[in-house]
Write a protein that holds these residues in place. Structure first.
Motif, mmCIF file in Angstrom:
data_model
loop_
_atom_site.group_PDB
_atom_site.id
_atom_site.type_symbol
_atom_site.label_atom_id
_atom_site.label_comp_id
_atom_site.label_asym_id
_atom_site.label_seq_id
_atom_site.Cartn_x
_atom_site.Cartn_y
_atom_site.Cartn_z
ATOM 1 N N ALA A 168 48.156 36.983 14.098
ATOM 2 C CA ALA A 168 47.796 37.762 12.914
ATOM 3 C C ALA A 168 48.993 38.515 12.359
ATOM 4 O O ALA A 168 49.016 38.865 11.174
ATOM 5 C CB ALA A 168 46.665 38.728 13.251
ATOM 6 N N LEU A 169 50.026 38.770 13.179
ATOM 7 C CA LEU A 169 51.182 39.549 12.733
ATOM 8 C C LEU A 169 51.888 38.890 11.555
ATOM 9 O O LEU A 169 52.484 39.585 10.732
ATOM 10 C CB LEU A 169 52.190 39.699 13.874
ATOM 11 N N VAL A 170 51.861 37.574 11.494
ATOM 12 C CA VAL A 170 52.716 36.891 10.519
ATOM 13 C C VAL A 170 51.933 36.194 9.431
ATOM 14 O O VAL A 170 52.525 35.524 8.582
ATOM 15 C CB VAL A 170 53.629 35.867 11.223
ATOM 16 N N GLN A 171 50.596 36.299 9.441
ATOM 17 C CA GLN A 171 49.827 35.603 8.410
ATOM 18 C C GLN A 171 50.010 36.293 7.064
ATOM 19 O O GLN A 171 50.123 37.509 6.980
ATOM 20 C CB GLN A 171 48.341 35.583 8.780
ATOM 21 N N THR A 172 50.031 35.490 6.001
ATOM 22 C CA THR A 172 50.179 36.072 4.668
ATOM 23 C C THR A 172 48.896 35.962 3.849
ATOM 24 O O THR A 172 48.811 36.548 2.786
ATOM 25 C CB THR A 172 51.310 35.376 3.901
ATOM 26 N N ASP A 173 47.949 35.192 4.338
ATOM 27 C CA ASP A 173 46.659 35.069 3.664
ATOM 28 C C ASP A 173 45.762 36.189 4.180
ATOM 29 O O ASP A 173 45.562 36.320 5.390
ATOM 30 C CB ASP A 173 46.085 33.680 3.976
ATOM 31 N N LEU A 177 49.197 45.875 18.695
ATOM 32 C CA LEU A 177 49.417 44.787 17.746
ATOM 33 C C LEU A 177 48.406 44.859 16.608
ATOM 34 O O LEU A 177 48.742 44.643 15.435
ATOM 35 C CB LEU A 177 49.285 43.440 18.457
ATOM 36 N N THR A 178 47.161 45.193 16.961
ATOM 37 C CA THR A 178 46.119 45.290 15.945
ATOM 38 C C THR A 178 46.494 46.321 14.888
ATOM 39 O O THR A 178 46.420 46.072 13.682
ATOM 40 C CB THR A 178 44.785 45.683 16.609
ATOM 41 N N ALA A 179 46.917 47.482 15.366
ATOM 42 C CA ALA A 179 47.308 48.525 14.421
ATOM 43 C C ALA A 179 48.469 48.056 13.557
ATOM 44 O O ALA A 179 48.497 48.272 12.339
ATOM 45 C CB ALA A 179 47.699 49.782 15.187
ATOM 46 N N PHE A 180 49.426 47.334 14.159
ATOM 47 C CA PHE A 180 50.589 46.871 13.412
ATOM 48 C C PHE A 180 50.177 45.942 12.285
ATOM 49 O O PHE A 180 50.517 46.146 11.120
ATOM 50 C CB PHE A 180 51.557 46.174 14.375
ATOM 51 N N TYR A 181 49.392 44.892 12.622
ATOM 52 C CA TYR A 181 49.101 43.933 11.549
ATOM 53 C C TYR A 181 48.158 44.516 10.517
ATOM 54 O O TYR A 181 48.198 44.145 9.346
ATOM 55 C CB TYR A 181 48.645 42.570 12.091
ATOM 56 N N MET A 182 47.269 45.438 10.906
ATOM 57 C CA MET A 182 46.372 46.014 9.911
ATOM 58 C C MET A 182 47.129 46.915 8.946
ATOM 59 O O MET A 182 46.890 46.923 7.741
ATOM 60 C CB MET A 182 45.240 46.789 10.589
ATOM 61 N N LEU A 183 48.079 47.677 9.487
ATOM 62 C CA LEU A 183 48.881 48.520 8.604
ATOM 63 C C LEU A 183 49.745 47.674 7.686
ATOM 64 O O LEU A 183 49.921 47.972 6.505
ATOM 65 C CB LEU A 183 49.757 49.467 9.447
ATOM 66 N N ARG A 184 50.279 46.603 8.230
ATOM 67 C CA ARG A 184 51.074 45.670 7.418
ATOM 68 C C ARG A 184 50.230 45.146 6.269
ATOM 69 O O ARG A 184 50.630 45.172 5.093
ATOM 70 C CB ARG A 184 51.554 44.508 8.301
ATOM 71 N N CYS A 185 49.034 44.703 6.612
ATOM 72 C CA CYS A 185 48.164 44.125 5.594
ATOM 73 C C CYS A 185 47.783 45.180 4.551
ATOM 74 O O CYS A 185 47.808 44.927 3.342
ATOM 75 C CB CYS A 185 46.933 43.551 6.279
ATOM 76 N N THR A 186 47.434 46.366 5.036
ATOM 77 C CA THR A 186 47.047 47.438 4.124
ATOM 78 C C THR A 186 48.202 47.784 3.187
ATOM 79 O O THR A 186 48.037 47.913 1.970
ATOM 80 C CB THR A 186 46.648 48.684 4.935
ATOM 81 N N ALA A 187 49.393 47.928 3.787
ATOM 82 C CA ALA A 187 50.545 48.325 2.975
ATOM 83 C C ALA A 187 50.842 47.275 1.915
ATOM 84 O O ALA A 187 51.076 47.605 0.745
ATOM 85 C CB ALA A 187 51.766 48.515 3.885
ATOM 86 N N LEU A 188 50.818 46.017 2.315
ATOM 87 C CA LEU A 188 51.174 44.972 1.363
ATOM 88 C C LEU A 188 50.114 44.813 0.287
ATOM 89 O O LEU A 188 50.409 44.426 -0.847
ATOM 90 C CB LEU A 188 51.378 43.637 2.086
ATOM 91 N N THR A 189 48.853 45.101 0.627
ATOM 92 C CA THR A 189 47.782 44.878 -0.343
ATOM 93 C C THR A 189 47.606 46.060 -1.291
ATOM 94 O O THR A 189 47.497 45.889 -2.512
ATOM 95 C CB THR A 189 46.461 44.609 0.398
ATOM 96 N N PHE A 190 47.578 47.230 -0.734
ATOM 97 C CA PHE A 190 47.133 48.365 -1.534
ATOM 98 C C PHE A 190 48.263 49.293 -1.968
ATOM 99 O O PHE A 190 48.064 50.135 -2.828
ATOM 100 C CB PHE A 190 46.081 49.168 -0.750
ATOM 101 N N HIS A 224 58.982 33.937 15.136
ATOM 102 C CA HIS A 224 58.200 33.938 13.902
ATOM 103 C C HIS A 224 57.610 32.554 13.642
ATOM 104 O O HIS A 224 56.440 32.406 13.281
ATOM 105 C CB HIS A 224 59.100 34.360 12.735
ATOM 106 N N THR A 225 58.446 31.534 13.855
ATOM 107 C CA THR A 225 57.952 30.177 13.637
ATOM 108 C C THR A 225 56.807 29.874 14.600
ATOM 109 O O THR A 225 55.770 29.328 14.224
ATOM 110 C CB THR A 225 59.085 29.171 13.869
ATOM 111 N N LEU A 226 57.011 30.254 15.866
ATOM 112 C CA LEU A 226 55.983 29.998 16.877
ATOM 113 C C LEU A 226 54.662 30.619 16.459
ATOM 114 O O LEU A 226 53.606 29.995 16.550
ATOM 115 C CB LEU A 226 56.444 30.577 18.217
#
Lengths: 170, 109, 658
Positions: free
Chosen positions: C323-328, C449-462, C567-569
């Protein structure tokens, strides 16, 4: 007298049979078979089967073999055909000899093994009346059903013969 | 002639059976080795007659007429057989122009 | 509370089915009516569930907290299959999740699917799904569970491939269906193995080997020991433990656990409400629910529980890293769902049914909320890529704030729903009966990790600047109201399980299921130090995520370059899809080709052709006998008669001698 009848008729029967089997021309063969059957009829008489002796001459020699003659005439075999008539081969001769020897040995063996009533002279056996009336009694009582069935068989044979020989219409 | 006959053993039923066997063997040899189908058919008749002789001989030994009744039937069957067989011979002759049993070999595998 | 309430339970089950029938068959052309029928079917289910739950919770001392109502379904000789409803706290809680999350999602769909060609079909399928799901929830026996299990698979297939004009949707539907077949095969094998071995025991006589209550009573009376003794070990395990693991295979498929998780991210091809309802909140939780329902199968076998816990932990960690690297945006949530499902399964393995069900419940609300928010965002931006979003907090305030609530719950901010349930799982890993330090570490790292990807997603979206096309605007009320409706439980539902608050009346403790879910005695303790450590991990992950993607203090692109292989992995999902493709295309195809070669050359050319050649040769040899010459036949006949005569003479001679 008993012995004379047996040996005489027996020799006649065997001679007729042998000449029939070896005859080149079937017409001669039929005639030799008539001779053989006449001897057989005599043997029947020797065994007291007078009715059968008469039947043997009337039906076999008289009717069936005349039918053979008719057929041979009907086929109208020319002299060439008679000459070309197939006969023994060497192989057939040797095989026939072997079969004859083996059959003879088997028969002689069975006769030698036979005992009891078979070994008694026929003349010493109690007399058996077998005229037409005597044979008719079992024929029309215990054997009535087979008798009727045989009549059906003859009818079927008549129909079959007609069907087999009838020429197809074009 | 009479002394010669007297020298022979008395005729028993075995003699008749022996003769019956010989006739049968002669007929069988004919069936096996003759190629003329008419002769073959006559040999069959001979074999049937040989069997008839045995029947009559047994009938004589046992004093029972059933054997002769059997021969009567046998002759009737032989008549029927001869009629049909001769018809077949006629048909065969028409089809092949000959009476050699070896000609009729359509069943060869 | 007794079987006199059975009509309510049957109503929960059949209201959605009736709605599906009416919406699918009768009113396909009248879209509004179809939607109204579907929503009311779900609402009826919700009301009945609430009523039964209230009766169950209000049951007095010594009064049963649930009931089972069965009717005979199939009778064939000694075999009887029943069909029934079970209404105990376990099933009612799950039914509450299904109907409580389902109802707002149904309402939301009215707005989200507006103008879609398959509007009526959509609501019919959704109602069919609700029926199937509630069928699993209320099922009283393994066979009924399996039937509804497959029905759920069917409705999932129908809804993933809802837009069947799109190839990727069709492929995703097929993939989901086929991957689930693998798990279901294990499930069915497990059912058969269990029933077959139980039914063959004399001490089991008089019980129904499919029935949960009968099986549970049998197990509680120590029947599993008899089972283990009566049958030989299979694959090195006692038969009942093996059966439990096989049944777990079904859960692995349906709840998308490693290694059968690959279908869930692809299932996001379906409409977003479907993702929210089925592929986040309810259907994927069916596996967890099912393990809880048959928890008595696992309980006596620590090795089975360990396997369950480790599968869960592995899934949780692996999915979180992907989930860390997904862009969708939906893929992020999908992997997050995988990760949380892993948490639940790990919880069941570590601490039993209550902890797993607790997390299931809280997760259902906040994850459904997050999915609906993402749907709202997608609706506004016409894109699913978070790289094409940004700055949406001003344009879509309702969506933004509800998203924040959902994120907070997922990240386990103290006080939100996720905090309590996650804490209980960590507590089980640390202090529980089957405590395991490695799994505790996995849990903590995953929390970070959960907190990391959720914050990433939130920051990029909103946050930041809008990077997409057009002008995004807030969704209509029919979509935002369900968001708020779900936000409330996402915040508060955790308190129900908070040991200090509901001390005297814990929902998730005490008697939980009447079909044999054993629960440890006494209220769960609240571990303050552990809660602090968990929060610290989450905070660390969250702060790091914000630093990288929100405040941009750390250069994301540079780190991406530095960690390119990693990242590729991750972005290739550990190459598992490639591995499966290789498995199918190379290994399976290879085996098939080998078999084909074997068949063509050995079986057909060797055996079949050989047989026919032998027959031909013998026929050719034997045809020589058929000379067609009458003489030959006469000779054979003669030889035969000679043999017969010889035999007669010889046997006569022997008989004469004897």
């Amino acid at each position: 007298m008993e012995g004379l009848g047996f040996y005489g008729f027996g020799a006649l029967t065997l001679l007729g049979a042998l000449l029939m089997v070896t005859s080149r021309n079937p017409l001669h063969g039929v005639l030799w078979l008539v001779v053989s059957f006449l001897g057989l009829s005599g043997l029947f008489g020797g065994l007291g089967a007078h009715f059968l002796a008469a039947i043997q001459i009337l039906v076999y020699a008289g009717a069936i073999l005349v039918l053979f003659l008719f057929v041979i005439m009907l086929l109208n075999l020319r002299p060439d055909d008679v000459e070309r008539m197939p006969t023994f081969s060497l192989r057939g001769g040797v095989g026939g000899f072997l079969v004859g020897v083996v059959g003879f040995c088997a028969v002689v063996g069975s006769v030698v093994m036979g005992t009891g009533a078979f070994a008694k002279p026929v003349a010493g056996l109690p007399p058996l009346e077998a005229g037409a009336a005597d044979v008719a009694i079992p024929l029309f009582s215990t054997a009535l059903l087979p008798f009727e069935v045989v009549s059906l068989l003859l009818l079927a044979a008549i129909v079959g013969s007609v069907a087999l020989t009838k020429r197809r219409l074009p | 002639m009479t002394p010669l006959l007297a020298a022979l053993p008395p005729v028993t039923v075995q003699h008749y059976l022996l003769l019956s066997g010989l006739l049968f063997a002669v007929g069988l040899v004919g069936v096996l080795f003759r190629r003329n189908i008419i002769i073959v058919l006559m040999c069959l008749e001979l074999m049937l007659s040989a069997a008839n002789l045995a029947f009559v001989a047994f009938s004589r030994v046992h004093g029972n007429l059933q054997g002769q009744v059997m021969v009567f039937f046998s002759i009737a069957v032989a008549a029927a057989e001869a009629a049909v067989a001769l018809s077949i011979i006629i048909a065969l002759y028409r089809a092949r122009g000959g009476v050699d049993v070896e000609d009729a070999a359509e069943m060869k595998g | 509370m007794g079987p006199e309430l059975a009509p309510f339970a049957w109503a929960i089950l059949f209201a959605p089915l009736a709605a599906a029938g009416v919406a699918g068959l009768l009113v396909r052309r009248r879209r509004g009516l179809a939607a109204a029928v579907a929503v009311s079917g779900m609402a009826v289910g919700l009301l009945c569930t609430l009523y039964l739950l209230a009766r169950s919770l209000g049951a007095g001392e010594g009064e049963p907290t649930g009931f089972v109502h069965n009717v005979d379904w199939i009778r064939a000789g000694a075999f009887t299959a029943r069909f029934g409803v079970v209404a105990d706290r376990l099933s009612l809680l799950m039914a509450l999740v299904v109907t409580g999350v389902g109802t707002p999602i149904f309402v939301y769909s009215i707005g989200y699917m507006h103008g879609d060609e398959g509007y009526g079909r959509f609501f019919a399928c959704l109602s069919l799904f609700a029926f199937s799901m509630l069928g699993i929830v209320l099922s009283t026996n393994l066979l009924q569970t399996f039937v509804f299990w497959e029905l759920v698979g069917l409705s999932s297939y129908l809804l993933i491939g809802f837009w069947f004009g799109k190839d990727s949707a069709v492929e995703a539907g097929k993939k989901a269906f086929m991957v689930n077949r693998v798990g279901d095969f294990g499930f069915l094998t497990g059912i058969i193995l269990l029933c077959w071995s139980a039914a063959s025991l004399p001490s089991f006589a008089g019980r129904n080997p499919l029935d949960f209550a009968d099986l549970a009573a049998f197990y509680r009376a120590g029947g599993y020991e008899e089972l283990a003794k009566a049958s030989p070990h299979l694959l090195g395990l006692p038969v009942p433990a093996l059966a439990a693991l096989l049944v777990f295979c079904g859960a692995v498929g349906k709840s998308a656990q490693f290694p059968l998780h690959v279908w869930l991210p692809d299932a996001m091809e379906g409409p977003t409400p479907v993702s929210a309802l089925m592929h986040a909140a309810t259907m994927v939780a069916a596996g967890v629910y099912m393990i809880c329902r048959v928890f008595f199968l696992f309980e006596p076998f620590p090795e089975a529980l360990h396997a369950v816990a480790w599968i869960g932990g592995l899934t949780a960690f692996m999915a979180a890293t992907i989930a860390l690297v997904q862009t969708d945006i939906k893929k992020v949530l999908a992997y997050s769902t995988l990760s949380q499902l892993g948490y639940m399964v790990m919880a069941v393995g570590l601490a039993g049914a209550t902890a797993g069900m607790f997390h299931l419940t809280t997760h259902a609300f906040f994850k459904a909320l997050l999915f609906l928010c993402s749907g709202s965002v997608i609706h506004a931006c016409h894109s699913q890529e978070i790289t094409e979003m940004g700055g949406l907090r001003k344009a879509m305030p309702s969506t933004f704030w509800t998203w924040i609530i959902g994120t907070a719950a997922l990240v386990a901010v103290p006080g939100t729903a996720g905090f309590f349930s996650k804490d209980e799982i960590l507590a089980a890993a640390a202090h529980g009966e089957h405590a395991s330090l490695p799994l505790l570490v996995v849990g903590l790292v995953t929390a970070g990790l959960t907190a990391f990807y959720m914050l990433r997603c939130t920051a990029l979206t909103f946050f930041g600047e809008y990077r997409g096309h057009g002008h995004p605007h807030e969704s209509p009320a029919v979509m935002t109201l369900p968001l708020w409706f779900l936000a409330v439980p996402a915040l508060l539902v955790g308190w129900l399980g908070f040991p200090l608050l509901f001390h005297g009346h814990p929902w998730f403790q005490g008697e939980f299921g009447i079909t044999g879910v054993k629960v440890h005695e006494g209220p769960h303790e609240f571990h303050l130090p552990l809660a602090l450590v968990g929060t610290a991990f989450a905070a660390a992950g969250g702060i790091l995520g914000w630093m990288v993607f929100g405040a941009r203090r750390i250069d994301a692109a540079a780190w991406k370059e530095r960690l390119l292989p990693l990242h590729t992995l991750l972005s290739r999902k550990y190459f598992l899809d490639e591995f499966y493709l290789w498995l199918v295309r190379t290994v399976q195809q290879g085996i098939a080709e080998c078999s084909d070669f074997f068949e063509q050359n050995v079986l057909i050319r060797g055996v079949v052709d050989g047989l026919s050649a032998a027959v031909k040769a013998s026929g050719r040899a034997l045809r020589e006998l058929q000379t067609g010459s009458i003489h030959t036949y006469v000779r054979f006949a003669l030889a035969g008669s000679v043999l017969v005569v010889a035999w007669v003479i010889l046997s006569a001679a022997r008989g004469g001698n004897g």
